[in-house]
Scaffold this active site. Structure first.
Site, mmCIF file in Angstrom:
data_model
loop_
_atom_site.group_PDB
_atom_site.id
_atom_site.type_symbol
_atom_site.label_atom_id
_atom_site.label_comp_id
_atom_site.label_asym_id
_atom_site.label_seq_id
_atom_site.Cartn_x
_atom_site.Cartn_y
_atom_site.Cartn_z
ATOM 1 N N GLU A 65 6.266 2.573 -5.873
ATOM 2 C CA GLU A 65 7.449 3.344 -5.503
ATOM 3 C C GLU A 65 8.630 2.844 -6.340
ATOM 4 O OE1 GLU A 65 8.122 3.501 -1.292
ATOM 5 O OE2 GLU A 65 6.034 3.954 -0.917
ATOM 6 N N GLY A 69 9.761 -15.030 -1.521
ATOM 7 C CA GLY A 69 10.822 -14.377 -0.756
ATOM 8 C C GLY A 69 10.425 -14.158 0.683
ATOM 9 N N CYS A 90 1.915 0.521 1.385
ATOM 10 C CA CYS A 90 0.571 0.243 0.851
ATOM 11 C C CYS A 90 0.019 -1.133 1.225
ATOM 12 C CB CYS A 90 0.583 0.387 -0.664
ATOM 13 S SG CYS A 90 0.846 2.082 -1.175
HETATM 14 C C1 UDX Z 1 2.100 -1.337 -4.421
HETATM 15 C C2 UDX Z 1 1.268 -1.585 -5.691
HETATM 16 O O1 UDX Z 1 2.051 -2.346 -6.620
HETATM 17 C C3 UDX Z 1 0.833 -0.265 -6.315
HETATM 18 O O2 UDX Z 1 -0.006 -0.513 -7.437
HETATM 19 C C4 UDX Z 1 0.075 0.540 -5.254
HETATM 20 O O3 UDX Z 1 -0.314 1.795 -5.758
HETATM 21 C C5 UDX Z 1 0.921 0.717 -4.000
HETATM 22 O O4 UDX Z 1 1.341 -0.559 -3.518
HETATM 23 P P1 UDX Z 1 4.597 -0.605 -3.858
HETATM 24 O O5 UDX Z 1 4.210 -0.728 -2.426
HETATM 25 O O6 UDX Z 1 5.355 0.585 -4.308
HETATM 26 O O7 UDX Z 1 3.285 -0.663 -4.789
HETATM 27 O O8 UDX Z 1 5.490 -1.869 -4.191
HETATM 28 P P2 UDX Z 1 5.420 -3.184 -5.112
HETATM 29 O O9 UDX Z 1 6.437 -3.089 -6.165
HETATM 30 O O10 UDX Z 1 4.051 -3.486 -5.535
HETATM 31 O O11 UDX Z 1 5.910 -4.266 -4.049
HETATM 32 C C6 UDX Z 1 5.203 -4.478 -2.833
HETATM 33 C C7 UDX Z 1 5.888 -5.505 -1.990
HETATM 34 O O12 UDX Z 1 5.733 -6.801 -2.530
HETATM 35 C C8 UDX Z 1 7.390 -5.292 -1.824
HETATM 36 O O13 UDX Z 1 7.721 -5.546 -0.479
HETATM 37 C C9 UDX Z 1 8.008 -6.319 -2.743
HETATM 38 O O14 UDX Z 1 9.295 -6.718 -2.338
HETATM 39 C C10 UDX Z 1 6.999 -7.454 -2.624
HETATM 40 N N1 UDX Z 1 6.966 -8.364 -3.778
HETATM 41 C C11 UDX Z 1 6.544 -7.910 -4.992
HETATM 42 C C12 UDX Z 1 7.290 -9.701 -3.597
HETATM 43 O O15 UDX Z 1 7.661 -10.129 -2.512
HETATM 44 N N2 UDX Z 1 7.169 -10.543 -4.671
HETATM 45 C C13 UDX Z 1 6.748 -10.130 -5.896
HETATM 46 O O16 UDX Z 1 6.662 -10.970 -6.803
HETATM 47 C C14 UDX Z 1 6.425 -8.770 -6.054
#
Ligand code: UDX
Length: 447
Positions: free
Chosen positions: A158, A271, A278
């Site tokens: 997203e 964090g 997802c």
């Molecule tokens: C995720 C997958 O990345 C994607 O490939 C799949 O199709 C759907 O799920 P999304 O849910 O849009 O995508 O978000 P993403 O950017 O992956 O982040 C997921 C969560 O992890 C968020 O809450 C984000 O804040 C957290 N996050 C991400 C961390 O806490 N640390 C990180 O280093 C990366």
């Protein structure tokens, strides 16, 4: 090629727009009349950077259509994408009601050979389930219409969905039918070879890998990928908690770890933990599948536990700073589960806001995009108009979402208007040295 996409949520809309943009004729069908009305006017019902422009562009070029006549769209197109929601039930098992409804409708509407593509994240074995339901519902011609089922999972993030769809890291096609695989390869050819306007403009001359496998392996690729990413984050969050106890700095630790190319530096930001539509759903679903098939899900269950604990850690830090939470004013910055989206599903903000309110605080939450109280948040929350509105007279400021605009806040002003200069940085995006120098009592995660 003639494509029908059923469901105009994140996955369906982005898939439809992307396939239209690379030259196919796409009908996006949804029973939700208000959504289709908006889309027909070229308006995007979700906040997703860039998507609205591609919707209106492709409506104008005649490649993209929207309709509430789902059966009609199934009849007129050759490749039918199922992109409906599979939300989690309380057990963690995905709710397949919408998917089953669509499969029944496809069965009833069949009028020739069709390829049915599961794009939604669906439980292992769904390809076979969908085929069975469709075959049971074929209404005419003595049930002799031929169909093939394909699993083609979506990996979009997203906030970056348009780019992810146009320039994916891989395309996964799982099917037992060589005919369907050949059609899907043809459908994805412009994306695989990056031979379309957006790719050329953005110089994405990379070749996209295409993985051909059976439908079950394809379904598992999706779950295992999301579960692995969530595992990386939970792992690093656990290390961050150790950092706090032993006096280490998680930023330096992750940097040092990430230089090992086997580990890498992505998805290593410690964090408040992961949320969204997802990761929570998919990790739970995979754990559920493991248990259903009688194999332990020890790591997956621990990944979920660590993530729940991480949200509680932020509340614990607030208690350490404020002593008693009751009657304190707490500013929560960020409601969306991550930046560049208005999605609040399973957002860490929801848990911490509700907990602070339960403990008797007045909570003022601000988000650059989310302007309404999410359905699962206590209605006592005040949705603030700005960072400064939220921070005014606050005893504590808790940063929950790493929106860019929070990096450039005017901390001189914030210091003046807060009642007490307490800051919890749930994403480690603020400058600890600078804030401490200004007299803030700063706590990050693992630093
Ligand atoms: C995720 C997958 O990345 C994607 O490939 C799949 O199709 C759907 O799920 P999304 O849910 O849009 O995508 O978000 P993403 O950017 O992956 O982040 C997921 C969560 O992890 C968020 O809450 C984000 O804040 C957290 N996050 C991400 C961390 O806490 N640390 C990180 O280093 C990366």
């Amino acid at each position: 090629m003639e494509v029908c996409v059923i469901g105009t949520g994140y996955v369906g809309l982005v898939t439809g727009v992307c396939l239209a943009e690379v030259g196919h004729h796409v009908i996006c069908a949804d029973k939700d009349e208000s959504k289709i009305k908006m889309l027909l006017e070229g308006k995007c019902p979700i906040y997703e950077p860039g998507l609205e422009d591609f919707i209106s562009k492709n409506i104008k070029s005649g490649h993209l259509f929207f309709t509430t006549d789902v059966a009609g769209a199934i009849k007129s197109q050759d490749i039918i994408f199922i992109c409906v929601g599979t939300p989690p039930l309380p057990t963690g098992k995905p709710d397949l009601t919408s998917l089953d409804d669509v499969a029944r409708l496809i069965g009833k509407s069949l009028n020739g050979y069709k390829i049915i593509v599961n794009k939604s994240t669906v439980p292992i074995g769904t390809a076979k389930r969908v085929k069975k339901i469709i075959n049971e519902n074929i209404a005419d011609n003595n049930g002799k219409h031929e169909i093939d089922i394909v699993s083609n999972p979506e990996f979009l993030k997203e906030g970056e969905a348009v780019h992810d769809a146009f320039s994916p890291e891989r395309v996964v096609i799982g099917s037992e039918s060589q005919k369907a695989i050949a059609c899907m390869k043809q459908l994805y050819e412009p994306i695989i070879s990056q031979d379309f306007e957006y790719a050329k403009k953005n110089n994405t001359d990379k070749k996209i890998p295409i993985i051909i496998t059976d439908s079950t392996s394809s379904e598992l690729i999706k779950y295992a990928s999301n579960a692995f990413l969530a595992t990386k984050i939970s792992f690093i969050n656990e290390v961050a908690n150790i950092c706090e106890r032993v006096g280490a700095n998680i930023r330096d630790v992750t940097f040092g770890m990430g230089l090992d190319s086997r580990i890498g530096n992505k998805f290593m930001r410690a964090g408040i933990g992961w949320g969204g539509s997802c990761f929570p759903k998919d990790v739970r679903a995979l754990a559920f599948t493991a248990e259903e098939y009688g194999t332990p899900a020890n790591i997956l269950n621990a990944v979920i536990q660590v993530n729940n604990y991480q949200r509680f850690r932020v509340v614990q830090k607030a208690m350490d700073m404020l002593g008693i939470i009751e009657d304190k004013i707490i500013a929560v910055l960020g409601i969306a589960f991550k930046p560049n989206t208005d999605d609040t599903r399973e957002a860490p903000s929801v848990t911490v806001i509700n907990k602070f309110i339960e403990l008797g605080a007045e909570v003022r939450a601000f988000d650059p995009i989310v302007k309404k109280c999410p359905p699962d948040v206590d209605k006592k929350v005040i949705i603030a108009e700005s960072v400064y509105h939220a921070a005014s007279n606050a005893d504590l400021l808790v940063l929950v979402t790493d929106w860019d605009e929070f990096k450039n806040m005017d901390f001189n002003e914030i210091k003046k208007i807060m009642s007490k200069p307490n800051v919890i940085d749930g994403r480690n995006i603020l400058d600890r040295g600078k804030l401490a120098g200004m007299g803030f009592n700063y706590k990050g995660i693992g630093i």
